[in-house]
Design a protein around this motif. Structure first.
Motif, PDB file in Angstrom:
ATOM      1  N   MET A  68       1.063  -1.291   0.054  1.00  0.00           N
ATOM      2  CA  MET A  68       0.242  -0.181   0.009  1.00  0.00           C
ATOM      3  C   MET A  68       1.009   1.390   0.207  1.00  0.00           C
ATOM      4  O   MET A  68       1.851   1.427   0.826  1.00  0.00           O
ATOM      5  CB  MET A  68      -0.894   0.322   1.220  1.00  0.00           C
ATOM      6  N   THR A  69       0.098   1.690  -0.840  1.00  0.00           N
ATOM      7  CA  THR A  69       1.171   3.549  -0.533  1.00  0.00           C
ATOM      8  C   THR A  69       0.485   4.970  -0.455  1.00  0.00           C
ATOM      9  O   THR A  69      -0.519   4.518  -0.687  1.00  0.00           O
ATOM     10  CB  THR A  69       1.909   3.860  -2.389  1.00  0.00           C
ATOM     11  N   THR A  70       0.997   5.734   0.485  1.00  0.00           N
ATOM     12  CA  THR A  70       0.591   6.665   0.791  1.00  0.00           C
ATOM     13  C   THR A  70       0.734   7.903  -0.570  1.00  0.00           C
ATOM     14  O   THR A  70       1.527   7.898  -0.350  1.00  0.00           O
ATOM     15  CB  THR A  70       0.606   6.876   2.267  1.00  0.00           C
ATOM     16  N   GLU A  71      -0.282   8.262  -0.888  1.00  0.00           N
ATOM     17  CA  GLU A  71       0.290   9.687  -1.360  1.00  0.00           C
ATOM     18  C   GLU A  71       0.221  11.245  -0.956  1.00  0.00           C
ATOM     19  O   GLU A  71      -1.269  10.578  -0.070  1.00  0.00           O
ATOM     20  CB  GLU A  71      -0.374   9.319  -2.629  1.00  0.00           C
ATOM     21  N   HIS A  72       0.301  11.703  -1.335  1.00  0.00           N
ATOM     22  CA  HIS A  72      -0.081  12.887  -0.331  1.00  0.00           C
ATOM     23  C   HIS A  72       0.136  14.202  -1.637  1.00  0.00           C
ATOM     24  O   HIS A  72       0.083  14.467  -2.685  1.00  0.00           O
ATOM     25  CB  HIS A  72       1.057  14.188   0.925  1.00  0.00           C
ATOM     26  N   TYR A  73      -1.565  15.284  -0.994  1.00  0.00           N
ATOM     27  CA  TYR A  73      -1.925  15.995  -2.402  1.00  0.00           C
ATOM     28  C   TYR A  73      -2.448  17.300  -1.659  1.00  0.00           C
ATOM     29  O   TYR A  73      -2.682  17.522  -0.576  1.00  0.00           O
ATOM     30  CB  TYR A  73      -3.032  15.604  -3.228  1.00  0.00           C
TER      31      TYR A  73
ATOM     32  N   ILE B 278      -2.402   4.004 -10.407  1.00  0.00           N
ATOM     33  CA  ILE B 278      -3.266   2.839  -9.940  1.00  0.00           C
ATOM     34  C   ILE B 278      -2.829   1.613 -10.850  1.00  0.00           C
ATOM     35  O   ILE B 278      -2.597   0.259 -10.545  1.00  0.00           O
ATOM     36  CB  ILE B 278      -4.492   2.228 -10.182  1.00  0.00           C
ATOM     37  N   ALA B 279      -2.172   1.775 -12.102  1.00  0.00           N
ATOM     38  CA  ALA B 279      -1.771   0.768 -12.783  1.00  0.00           C
ATOM     39  C   ALA B 279      -0.273   0.894 -11.959  1.00  0.00           C
ATOM     40  O   ALA B 279       0.224  -0.749 -12.495  1.00  0.00           O
ATOM     41  CB  ALA B 279      -1.151   1.869 -13.877  1.00  0.00           C
ATOM     42  N   LYS B 280       0.447   1.299 -11.803  1.00  0.00           N
ATOM     43  CA  LYS B 280       1.597   0.739 -10.937  1.00  0.00           C
ATOM     44  C   LYS B 280       1.191  -0.047  -9.550  1.00  0.00           C
ATOM     45  O   LYS B 280       2.014  -1.203  -9.180  1.00  0.00           O
ATOM     46  CB  LYS B 280       2.287   1.697  -9.955  1.00  0.00           C
ATOM     47  N   ALA B 281       0.089   0.196  -9.244  1.00  0.00           N
ATOM     48  CA  ALA B 281       0.002  -1.286  -8.078  1.00  0.00           C
ATOM     49  C   ALA B 281      -0.151  -2.404  -8.686  1.00  0.00           C
ATOM     50  O   ALA B 281      -0.160  -3.163  -8.032  1.00  0.00           O
ATOM     51  CB  ALA B 281      -1.964  -0.487  -7.350  1.00  0.00           C
ATOM     52  N   VAL B 282      -0.609  -2.554  -9.978  1.00  0.00           N
ATOM     53  CA  VAL B 282      -1.546  -3.773 -10.364  1.00  0.00           C
ATOM     54  C   VAL B 282       0.621  -4.605 -11.034  1.00  0.00           C
ATOM     55  O   VAL B 282       0.180  -5.266 -12.521  1.00  0.00           O
ATOM     56  CB  VAL B 282      -2.043  -3.533 -11.885  1.00  0.00           C
ATOM     57  N   GLY B 283       1.404  -3.703 -11.281  1.00  0.00           N
ATOM     58  CA  GLY B 283       2.471  -3.903 -11.969  1.00  0.00           C
ATOM     59  C   GLY B 283       3.150  -3.440 -13.316  1.00  0.00           C
ATOM     60  O   GLY B 283       3.535  -3.786 -14.106  1.00  0.00           O
TER      61      GLY B 283
ATOM     62  N   ASN C 121      -9.817   1.975  -2.612  1.00  0.00           N
ATOM     63  CA  ASN C 121     -10.110   2.099  -0.920  1.00  0.00           C
ATOM     64  C   ASN C 121      -9.338   4.244  -1.228  1.00  0.00           C
ATOM     65  O   ASN C 121      -8.049   4.176  -1.271  1.00  0.00           O
ATOM     66  CB  ASN C 121      -9.441   1.412   0.028  1.00  0.00           C
ATOM     67  N   ILE C 122      -9.909   4.946  -0.413  1.00  0.00           N
ATOM     68  CA  ILE C 122      -9.481   6.304  -0.752  1.00  0.00           C
ATOM     69  C   ILE C 122     -10.751   6.826   0.552  1.00  0.00           C
ATOM     70  O   ILE C 122     -10.105   7.043   1.277  1.00  0.00           O
ATOM     71  CB  ILE C 122     -10.594   7.526  -1.626  1.00  0.00           C
ATOM     72  N   ASP C 123      -8.534   7.365   1.828  1.00  0.00           N
ATOM     73  CA  ASP C 123      -8.758   7.700   3.001  1.00  0.00           C
ATOM     74  C   ASP C 123      -8.212   8.731   2.803  1.00  0.00           C
ATOM     75  O   ASP C 123      -6.925   8.677   2.470  1.00  0.00           O
ATOM     76  CB  ASP C 123      -8.205   5.981   3.794  1.00  0.00           C
ATOM     77  N   VAL C 124      -9.606   9.669   3.206  1.00  0.00           N
ATOM     78  CA  VAL C 124      -8.832  11.002   2.813  1.00  0.00           C
ATOM     79  C   VAL C 124      -8.608  11.683   4.654  1.00  0.00           C
ATOM     80  O   VAL C 124     -10.048  11.580   4.823  1.00  0.00           O
ATOM     81  CB  VAL C 124      -9.357  11.755   2.032  1.00  0.00           C
ATOM     82  N   ARG C 125      -7.895  12.553   4.799  1.00  0.00           N
ATOM     83  CA  ARG C 125      -7.234  13.031   6.164  1.00  0.00           C
ATOM     84  C   ARG C 125      -7.034  14.502   5.802  1.00  0.00           C
ATOM     85  O   ARG C 125      -5.879  14.841   5.192  1.00  0.00           O
ATOM     86  CB  ARG C 125      -6.570  12.500   6.924  1.00  0.00           C
ATOM     87  N   VAL C 126      -7.660  15.861   6.188  1.00  0.00           N
ATOM     88  CA  VAL C 126      -7.247  16.680   5.996  1.00  0.00           C
ATOM     89  C   VAL C 126      -6.328  17.088   6.765  1.00  0.00           C
ATOM     90  O   VAL C 126      -6.513  16.786   8.796  1.00  0.00           O
ATOM     91  CB  VAL C 126      -8.162  17.459   6.690  1.00  0.00           C
ATOM     92  N   LEU C 127      -4.613  17.702   6.665  1.00  0.00           N
ATOM     93  CA  LEU C 127      -4.004  17.826   7.566  1.00  0.00           C
ATOM     94  C   LEU C 127      -3.182  18.840   7.621  1.00  0.00           C
ATOM     95  O   LEU C 127      -3.124  19.353   8.505  1.00  0.00           O
ATOM     96  CB  LEU C 127      -2.675  16.724   6.703  1.00  0.00           C
ATOM     97  N   GLN C 128      -4.266  20.026   7.221  1.00  0.00           N
ATOM     98  CA  GLN C 128      -3.703  21.429   6.587  1.00  0.00           C
ATOM     99  C   GLN C 128      -4.909  21.929   5.807  1.00  0.00           C
ATOM    100  O   GLN C 128      -5.503  21.832   5.034  1.00  0.00           O
ATOM    101  CB  GLN C 128      -2.573  21.816   6.336  1.00  0.00           C
ATOM    102  N   SER C 129      -5.642  23.447   6.361  1.00  0.00           N
ATOM    103  CA  SER C 129      -6.415  24.280   5.778  1.00  0.00           C
ATOM    104  C   SER C 129      -6.220  25.431   5.654  1.00  0.00           C
ATOM    105  O   SER C 129      -5.789  25.864   6.694  1.00  0.00           O
ATOM    106  CB  SER C 129      -8.421  23.862   6.213  1.00  0.00           C
ATOM    107  N   GLY C 130      -6.579  25.746   4.662  1.00  0.00           N
ATOM    108  CA  GLY C 130      -6.751  27.561   4.364  1.00  0.00           C
ATOM    109  C   GLY C 130      -7.618  28.176   3.892  1.00  0.00           C
ATOM    110  O   GLY C 130      -8.881  27.734   2.859  1.00  0.00           O
TER     111      GLY C 130
END
Length: 91
Positions: free
Chosen positions: A1-6, A38-43, A54-63
């Protein structure tokens, strides 16, 4: 599982529909490429896949949203401009 930040930018008043909801990489500013992740996840193997994402969204900071103000300035017509003492005057 990979964690990405956006960085998510929501702007309902944006002129273009593609600018109303934008995900960007916080380091490069580039738009996200979820398809590549997603393509990387299936090789990156050729084929068709039924996938579960599965998308788990956590707000780390807002402006606060930045405000864009449009000003309209009326300029005199060129035919009504006269020069006096090296200054342009509109009549």
């Amino acid at each position: 599982m990979t964690t990405e930040h956006y960085i998510l930018n929501l702007n309902p008043q944006a002129e273009s529909s593609w600018d109303r909801c934008v995900l960007r990489n916080p380091l490069t500013g580039e738009r996200s490429n979820l398809e590549a992740a997603i393509a990387k996840a299936v090789g990156d193997r050729a084929g068709s896949y039924l996938i579960n994402v599965n998308i788990d969204v956590r707000v780390l900071q807002s402006g606060e949203p930045s405000l864009t103000v449009k000003n309209t300035v009326e300029l005199p017509k060129l035919g009504n401009i006269k020069q006096k003492n090296n200054r342009l005057l509109a009549s």
